[in-house]
Design an enzyme around this catalytic site. Structure first.
Site, mmCIF file in Angstrom:
data_model
loop_
_atom_site.group_PDB
_atom_site.id
_atom_site.type_symbol
_atom_site.label_atom_id
_atom_site.label_comp_id
_atom_site.label_asym_id
_atom_site.label_seq_id
_atom_site.Cartn_x
_atom_site.Cartn_y
_atom_site.Cartn_z
ATOM 1 N N LYS A 151 12.068 -9.146 -4.409
ATOM 2 C CA LYS A 151 13.106 -9.936 -5.088
ATOM 3 C C LYS A 151 14.500 -9.328 -4.920
ATOM 4 O O LYS A 151 15.488 -10.026 -4.838
ATOM 5 C CB LYS A 151 12.808 -9.975 -6.598
ATOM 6 C CG LYS A 151 11.655 -10.874 -6.971
ATOM 7 C CD LYS A 151 11.698 -11.144 -8.485
ATOM 8 C CE LYS A 151 10.437 -11.848 -8.943
ATOM 9 N NZ LYS A 151 9.357 -10.924 -9.336
ATOM 10 N N LYS A 177 -5.474 9.552 -9.952
ATOM 11 C CA LYS A 177 -5.735 10.230 -8.675
ATOM 12 C C LYS A 177 -7.053 11.001 -8.730
ATOM 13 O O LYS A 177 -7.826 11.008 -7.769
ATOM 14 C CB LYS A 177 -4.570 11.163 -8.339
ATOM 15 C CG LYS A 177 -3.286 10.389 -8.011
ATOM 16 C CD LYS A 177 -2.068 11.291 -8.013
ATOM 17 C CE LYS A 177 -0.807 10.533 -7.626
ATOM 18 N NZ LYS A 177 0.433 11.277 -7.912
ATOM 19 N N GLY A 221 13.318 9.399 -6.443
ATOM 20 C CA GLY A 221 12.233 8.477 -6.079
ATOM 21 C C GLY A 221 10.849 9.089 -6.219
ATOM 22 O O GLY A 221 9.904 8.622 -5.594
ATOM 23 N N VAL A 280 -3.166 9.361 -3.240
ATOM 24 C CA VAL A 280 -3.409 10.706 -3.800
ATOM 25 C C VAL A 280 -2.676 11.745 -2.960
ATOM 26 O O VAL A 280 -2.883 11.820 -1.745
ATOM 27 C CB VAL A 280 -4.918 11.046 -3.824
ATOM 28 C CG1 VAL A 280 -5.145 12.439 -4.416
ATOM 29 C CG2 VAL A 280 -5.707 9.995 -4.597
HETATM 30 N N1 HSE Z 1 4.936 9.403 -9.431
HETATM 31 C C1 HSE Z 1 4.041 10.022 -8.501
HETATM 32 C C2 HSE Z 1 4.254 11.518 -8.535
HETATM 33 C C3 HSE Z 1 4.281 9.484 -7.136
HETATM 34 O O1 HSE Z 1 5.271 11.944 -9.074
HETATM 35 O O2 HSE Z 1 3.411 12.254 -8.042
HETATM 36 C C4 HSE Z 1 3.276 9.907 -6.100
HETATM 37 O O3 HSE Z 1 1.986 9.456 -6.393
#
Ligand code: HSE
Length: 323
Positions: free
Chosen positions: A45, A205, A187, A132
């Protein structure tokens, strides 16, 4: 050169990292595979976001069917995050004969049997290496070169955001809030970082690792889980005074016929290799009854490391379907 058409669901941090990985290394990927991989359609979007990749307005769509029902799309990459609509989209894609790659640990952990079953029933490939350990090829390792082993233990740091926060607090004296903001800006964090800091992301995970390594389904909600929200600067200073660090550790271990598992902040002595795993890096110890102990180490979060793992799966599938 044979073209493989790919549909991308979601162009946030990881979608952009995936696109960029392909863009950066397109010539090399083509030379190695003899295939031209093209992301033809992108469900997204937010068209205004600055992405630093070459993408045309015609590539974007807001209509899932443009990808899920498109007869010419061979592989669907799901990077929307969250359990739904991501799971439904993946099931529809498989039903329509498309191979699926995802980085979505929440969806895979919640719907492991459904997704694996749908892939088998529809005779398509389903891969989720990036779910993972970010860029670390741990799922591949467990399910291919180490397959001759019976696994005895898996232990590690599986979340980049919390490891980054704990590192910044311990080494720079940064506050929890500032460290979380910095992890978000780079990010690393989930859209809702509660999943990171409460340990749910690690439980997702670990649930996936348990399925693949021990052949047992343990839903993430059944894994005893504690996150890092209760950790104060005093706890971190105490750990340092005691000669170690606090790390958010995931563990699954055989105990006779049983399996012990859990996720919790744990004291790690400075001379232990996990104490040297800092920032957004992850590390996973694996103990197999033939190979002994192994340690996998690398960036566990971030657009490009995760994009590398996503594209690795895409390339494997593209090769397999072009034989
Ligand atoms: N938010 C996750 C982390 C991203 O910080 O490990 C990767 O899976």
């Amino acid at each position: 050169m044979k073209q493989i058409k790919i549909g991308l669901l979601g162009m946030g941090n990881i979608g952009t990292g995936t696109y960029k990985t392909l863009e950066m290394n397109r010539a090399r990927i083509s030379a190695n595979t003899g295939l031209d991989l093209v992301i033809t359609k992108i469900l997204e979007k937010d068209l205004a976001r600055e992405r630093d990749v070459t993408v045309t307005p015609e590539q974007f769509t807001q209509e899932p069917a443009d990808i899920l029902e498109a007869p010419d799309i061979d592989i669907v990459i799901e990077l929307l995050g969250g359990i739904e609509p991501a799971t439904g989209f993946m099931l529809t894609a498989m039903h329509n004969g498309k191979h699926v790659v995802t980085a979505n640990k929440a969806a895979v952990a919640a719907n492991y049997d459904r997704l694996m079953g749908a892939a088998r029933a529809n005779r398509v490939l389903f891969r989720f290496e990036a779910s993972v350990g970010g860029g670390i090829p741990i799922l591949n390792a467990l399910t291919s070169p180490l397959l001759a082993n019976e696994y005895e233990e898996i232990r590690g740091i599986l979340n980049g955001t919390t490891n980054y926060i704990l590192t910044m607090m311990a080494e720079r004296g940064m506050s929890y809030e500032d460290a979380l903001k910095s992890a978000q800006a780079q990010g690393f964090a989930e859209a809702d970082p509660t999943a990171d800091v409460e340990g749910h992301d690690v439980a997702n995970k670990l649930s996936i690792l348990i399925s693949l390594a021990f052949g047992k389904r343990v839903p993430p909600g059944d894994i005893p889980t504690a996150g890092i929200t209760g950790i104060t600067m005093r706890d971190i200073e105490k750990a340092a005074a005691d000669g170690g660090k606090l790390k958010l550790i995931a563990l699954a271990k055989k105990a006779g016929d049983d399996l012990e598992y859990g996720v919790k902040p744990t004291f790690v002595a400075n001379d232990h290799p996990l104490a040297g795993v800092n920032n957004e890096f992850n590390a996973i110890f694996v103990k197999g009854n033939a190979v002994g102990e192994l340690m996998f180490y690398g960036k566990g979060a971030g657009p490009l490391p995760t994009g590398s793992a996503v594209m690795g799966d895409v390339i494997e599938i593209a090769r397999a379907i072009s034989l």
